[in-house]
Design a protein around this motif. Structure first.
Motif, PDB file in Angstrom:
ATOM      1  N   GLY A 191       0.790  -1.282  -0.026  1.00 44.48           N
ATOM      2  CA  GLY A 191       0.046   0.031  -0.107  1.00 44.48           C
ATOM      3  C   GLY A 191       0.745   1.220  -0.076  1.00 44.48           C
ATOM      4  O   GLY A 191       2.024   1.409  -0.778  1.00 44.48           O
ATOM      5  N   TYR A 192       0.435   2.099   1.089  1.00 43.51           N
ATOM      6  CA  TYR A 192       1.355   3.230   1.053  1.00 43.51           C
ATOM      7  C   TYR A 192       2.346   3.397   2.355  1.00 43.51           C
ATOM      8  O   TYR A 192       2.459   4.191   2.752  1.00 43.51           O
ATOM      9  CB  TYR A 192       0.572   4.442   0.981  1.00 43.51           C
ATOM     10  CG  TYR A 192      -0.622   4.733   0.020  1.00 43.51           C
ATOM     11  CD1 TYR A 192       0.069   4.652  -1.430  1.00 43.51           C
ATOM     12  CD2 TYR A 192      -1.781   4.151  -0.122  1.00 43.51           C
ATOM     13  CE1 TYR A 192      -0.752   4.432  -2.486  1.00 43.51           C
ATOM     14  CE2 TYR A 192      -2.826   4.051  -0.827  1.00 43.51           C
ATOM     15  CZ  TYR A 192      -2.220   4.437  -2.194  1.00 43.51           C
ATOM     16  OH  TYR A 192      -3.104   4.260  -3.496  1.00 43.51           O
ATOM     17  N   GLY A 193       2.809   2.129   2.688  1.00 44.01           N
ATOM     18  CA  GLY A 193       3.623   2.004   3.572  1.00 44.01           C
ATOM     19  C   GLY A 193       2.878   2.578   5.221  1.00 44.01           C
ATOM     20  O   GLY A 193       1.838   2.070   5.650  1.00 44.01           O
ATOM     21  N   LYS A 194       3.891   3.263   5.573  1.00 43.86           N
ATOM     22  CA  LYS A 194       3.228   3.821   7.027  1.00 43.86           C
ATOM     23  C   LYS A 194       2.519   5.299   6.877  1.00 43.86           C
ATOM     24  O   LYS A 194       1.874   5.837   7.862  1.00 43.86           O
ATOM     25  CB  LYS A 194       4.660   4.615   7.758  1.00 43.86           C
ATOM     26  CG  LYS A 194       5.544   5.523   6.958  1.00 43.86           C
ATOM     27  CD  LYS A 194       6.667   5.860   7.866  1.00 43.86           C
ATOM     28  CE  LYS A 194       7.690   6.705   7.107  1.00 43.86           C
ATOM     29  NZ  LYS A 194       8.231   5.803   6.054  1.00 43.86           N
ATOM     30  N   HIS A 195       2.303   5.740   5.768  1.00 50.06           N
ATOM     31  CA  HIS A 195       1.566   7.085   5.290  1.00 50.06           C
ATOM     32  C   HIS A 195       0.092   6.775   5.464  1.00 50.06           C
ATOM     33  O   HIS A 195      -0.477   5.780   4.916  1.00 50.06           O
ATOM     34  CB  HIS A 195       2.013   7.404   4.243  1.00 50.06           C
ATOM     35  CG  HIS A 195       3.287   7.781   4.059  1.00 50.06           C
ATOM     36  ND1 HIS A 195       3.895   8.716   4.761  1.00 50.06           N
ATOM     37  CD2 HIS A 195       4.203   7.517   2.980  1.00 50.06           C
ATOM     38  CE1 HIS A 195       5.178   8.721   4.653  1.00 50.06           C
ATOM     39  NE2 HIS A 195       5.553   7.991   3.346  1.00 50.06           N
ATOM     40  N   GLU A 196      -0.730   7.597   6.160  1.00 45.90           N
ATOM     41  CA  GLU A 196      -2.235   7.732   5.898  1.00 45.90           C
ATOM     42  C   GLU A 196      -2.669   7.928   4.502  1.00 45.90           C
ATOM     43  O   GLU A 196      -1.978   8.676   3.760  1.00 45.90           O
ATOM     44  CB  GLU A 196      -2.856   8.789   6.929  1.00 45.90           C
ATOM     45  CG  GLU A 196      -2.470   8.628   8.306  1.00 45.90           C
ATOM     46  CD  GLU A 196      -3.137   9.614   9.299  1.00 45.90           C
ATOM     47  OE1 GLU A 196      -3.591  10.560   8.879  1.00 45.90           O
ATOM     48  OE2 GLU A 196      -3.342   9.240  10.468  1.00 45.90           O
ATOM     49  N   TRP A 197      -3.668   7.417   4.258  1.00 44.67           N
ATOM     50  CA  TRP A 197      -4.398   7.268   3.014  1.00 44.67           C
ATOM     51  C   TRP A 197      -5.899   7.679   3.083  1.00 44.67           C
ATOM     52  O   TRP A 197      -6.707   7.234   4.063  1.00 44.67           O
ATOM     53  CB  TRP A 197      -3.949   6.163   2.065  1.00 44.67           C
ATOM     54  CG  TRP A 197      -4.809   4.873   2.762  1.00 44.67           C
ATOM     55  CD1 TRP A 197      -4.003   4.185   3.745  1.00 44.67           C
ATOM     56  CD2 TRP A 197      -5.719   4.199   2.105  1.00 44.67           C
ATOM     57  NE1 TRP A 197      -5.131   3.015   3.920  1.00 44.67           N
ATOM     58  CE2 TRP A 197      -5.958   3.015   2.691  1.00 44.67           C
ATOM     59  CE3 TRP A 197      -6.712   4.538   0.975  1.00 44.67           C
ATOM     60  CZ2 TRP A 197      -6.963   2.067   2.499  1.00 44.67           C
ATOM     61  CZ3 TRP A 197      -7.648   3.588   0.673  1.00 44.67           C
ATOM     62  CH2 TRP A 197      -7.743   2.415   1.659  1.00 44.67           C
TER      63      TRP A 197
END
Length: 719
Positions: A371-377
């Motif tokens: 996904g986007y790893g640790k980043h919020e989405w």
């Protein structure tokens, strides 16, 4: 002690009044005098929530902030009062005594962000909006829970000021900045200059407009997402400024702006200048939209890790609390650019969650394992491309995809919101109602039940015929399969460049048959059958025209196939009858759509012209409006770049004056071939450019009664 208590009570009253005032204004814009019928209570809470309650003869709307309160108001209007506010009508007549809330109702969400808009929306739908139209849209946002919208208006003036300080002349600046119909793609680093040059008055009036937009958003507590600095510079920046740049290449026939290398010391200088000019005009923002290398921009020779860090550093210098908002589209954001950025500093928009999700669904063609790893989405619904007209949706998957993402072991922990990222709005209201209710519904819910409640809210009553019509639509055209990656609606064959085989109108649509056209035709028949009963019901009349429009387009697709079959068979008589029938359908469609302003090209053109202060300005803005929905670009971009008809519109006026004419010329050519005559290839671009360069006036008033016209047109087409 009494004095302290009185003082505290006074402070609470003042706080309550100031926090409630946005709702007072909203209610008065919906219906004069409506604010006295409600009690608005704002209470502290770390969780966004709203409650519906009753106190005497007044309805109580309770929530933790103005957006939550507005969301609660909208919920009450829809599901208790049978009043649906939509793009086709933001005013309503409220009853003198409102329907009582018989049992307190509470909805809350742990998802902090409810996002709105796409860069493209600002060009395909909003390019020529005035304050009156923007005021309605901000009210619509608040009613639908949106607290984080993109806010691009006036960005061109920021750039004008930056380039002027860097030594560019006004002429050079206007060779870089696009015209108002194409700002979205200029801001996304796709092109330079197309549609300009803009007059000085444009820059001034857009600053005034953006200040009004931001003021109202901030009154609601809505956080605007301002455009940040991605590293874009004019293509001649190496020669003009002596800086190191990379060449992002070509986009659909247009040379992209250059990208300043993050290792160049002037990157920080130019970025800081940009943010200072932005703050001077519009203040600081806590969120900035930054999208380098959008849609295939070359990253050759760019240190992506350094680029991400340089972009982030510049943004944080402007505001240490700021968050970078980035669109996930195709390969962007590049993992190497975001992997080493801190958690909490970035918010990723999963732009096409209902078609090509990247949050971690392994069935997706754009699957990202982590996904986007640790980043919020944010889980976003794109739905519409090019502001094309047509019924479309993936109702089942929009619901299931959201709850699957929430339950995902990794993506669920970083999911922070729901969003709408359409390229164009003012269409398919049912889908936007659906997606923006997701965060307020804790459990997965049944589509059929939801749709039944929507229909009751939409028309203010429960009617078995209307329910039957919408269940047909919900099971067919609004239920595009999960695996489909098609870009928006099925597209009307009437709007296509003529050919023997026509599967889609725009080059990138990827459309494929996924529903039975007869379901749409039956739904239209049901709507027509009760039309007299609902005369004057604005939502019904809009939907009647829209659904019948879709049914006629379905009929057109079927007849076009018959035309092609007759041609291949060499049957001159059948070809003539079928092609004449097809052309008649276009004229009937034009007549039907003229009864609603939402489906008339005059509205679009008049919006553009109204922003001009001189005849030359009006002409420029009208040209931008006309070109965008036809050729889109010059001959090379239209044909070789495949942009022609990308933003086509099934609207009255253009149907008769362009689309009908294209098909007639084509059929005449085929007729000549059937009798053995030699014919030249048709230059469709010339026909399209001629319409785009014209300035003929289209009626601003609706033509005819929509119910009577719909009944007559239906009989002509289907009986």
């Amino acid at each position: 002690m009494k004095k302290l208590i009185c003082f505290a009570a006074l402070c609470i009253c003042i706080l309550f009044y100031s926090s409630a005032s946005p709702l007072t204004g909203l209610l008065e814009r919906i219906d004069k005098g409506a604010s006295r019928k409600f009690i608005i209570e704002q209470v502290k809470s770390d969780t966004d929530f709203f409650e519906l309650d009753q106190r005497g003869d007044k309805v109580v709307i309770r929530g933790n902030n103005a957006v939550s309160l507005a969301t609660g108001l909208n919920w009450y209007l829809k599901y208790h009062a049978g009043i649906h506010l939509s793009w086709n009508g933001m005013k309503a007549r409220l009853p003198e005594t409102l329907p009582a809330v018989l049992q307190k109702e509470r909805h809350e969400t742990s998802l902090r962000h409810r996002y709105d808009l796409n860069y493209c929306t600002f060009s395909y739908s909003m390019a020529f909006w005035d304050w009156e139209r923007w005021e309605q849209e901000i009210d619509w946002m608040a009613l639908h829970g949106i607290n984080l919208p993109l806010a691009l208006t006036g960005a061109e003036t920021v750039w004008y000021n930056v380039l002027k300080k860097l030594g560019y002349s006004p002429t050079e600046i206007n060779q870089f900045i696009s015209g108002p119909g194409f700002f979205a793609w200029w801001l996304m680093n796709n092109l330079e200059g197309w549609g300009g040059p803009n007059p000085d008055s444009w820059y001034k009036q857009q600053v005034v407009l953006q200040k009004k937009i931001l003021k109202r958003m901030r009154e609601y507590g809505i956080e605007p997402v301002l455009p940040g600095y991605a590293g874009m510079v004019p293509n001649n920046a190496h020669e003009k400024l002596g800086i190191q740049v990379s060449d992002p290449g070509v986009w659909c026939g247009y040379t992209r702006p250059a990208f300043i290398q993050p290792t160049d010391p002037r990157f920080e200088e130019i970025a800081n200048l940009y943010y200072k000019e932005m703050e001077k005009l519009f203040g600081k923002a806590n969120y900035y939209a930054i999208d380098p290398f959008h849609e295939g921009g070359s990253v050759s020779g760019v240190d992506l890790d350094a680029a991400g860090k340089a972009i982030m550093k510049a943004m944080k210098t402007a505001n240490s609390r700021a968050v970078w908002v980035v669109q996930a589209w195709q390969a962007n954001p590049q993992p190497a650019m975001i992997d080493n950025l801190k958690k909490g500093d970035m918010l990723v928009l999963d732009l096409f969650s209902e078609g090509r999700p990247q949050w971690g669904d392994p069935a997706s063609s754009w699957y990202r394992k982590q996904g986007y790893g640790k980043h919020e989405w944010i889980y976003c619904m794109l739905l519409n491309y090019g502001a094309n007209v047509g019924l479309h949706g993936k109702m089942d998957y929009v619901i299931d995809g959201f709850y699957d993402a929430k339950a995902h072991e990794h993506a669920g922990s970083t999911l922070s919101g729901v969003g709408m990222t359409p390229e164009g709005i003012e269409n398919n209201p049912v889908m936007y109602e659906l997606v923006m209710e997701l965060p307020w519904r804790a459990e997965r819910f049944d589509k059929q039940t939801w749709l039944s409640n929507y229909v009751t809210a939409r028309y203010g009553c429960s009617d078995s015929v209307l329910q039957q019509a919408w269940q047909l639509l919900g099971q067919s055209i609004y239920n595009c399969p999960k695996a489909s990656t098609q870009q928006g609606t099925q597209e009307s064959v009437f709007c296509a460049r003529p050919a023997e085989v026509v599967n889609q109108v725009s080059s990138f649509a990827e459309t494929a048959d996924y529903y039975d056209p007869q379901d749409v035709i039956r739904a239209a028949g049901l709507m027509v059958s009760v039309a007299d009963q609902y005369r004057g019901n604005n939502n019904f009349e809009y939907d009647l025209v829209d659904i019948l429009r879709q049914a006629i387009a379905e009929k057109g697709r079927l007849i076009q196939k018959a035309v092609a079959a007759a041609y291949r068979a060499g049957d001159k008589q059948v070809f003539k009858a079928a092609s004449d029938r097809f052309l008649d359908l276009i004229l009937l469609q034009d007549e039907l759509l003229a009864t609603r302003s939402e489906f008339s090209v005059s509205k679009w053109i008049n919006q553009a012209r109204s922003l001009g202060n001189t005849p030359d300005e009006k002409k420029l803005y009208e040209w931008n409006a006309r070109v965008q929905i036809t050729t889109w670009g010059n001959r090379h971009a239209a044909n070789n770049g495949q942009l022609r008809d990308y933003a086509h519109k099934e609207w009255s006026g253009i149907l008769k004056d362009l689309y009908y004419q294209r098909w007639k010329v084509y059929f005449d050519s085929m007729q000549q071939k059937l009798v053995g005559k030699s014919v030249n290839d048709i230059d469709f671009y010339i026909m399209e450019e001629t319409w785009a360069n014209a300035s003929n006036v289209y009626p601003s008033a609706v033509q005819g009664d929509c119910v009577s016209t719909a009944q007559r047109v239906y009989q002509s087409v289907f009986k």
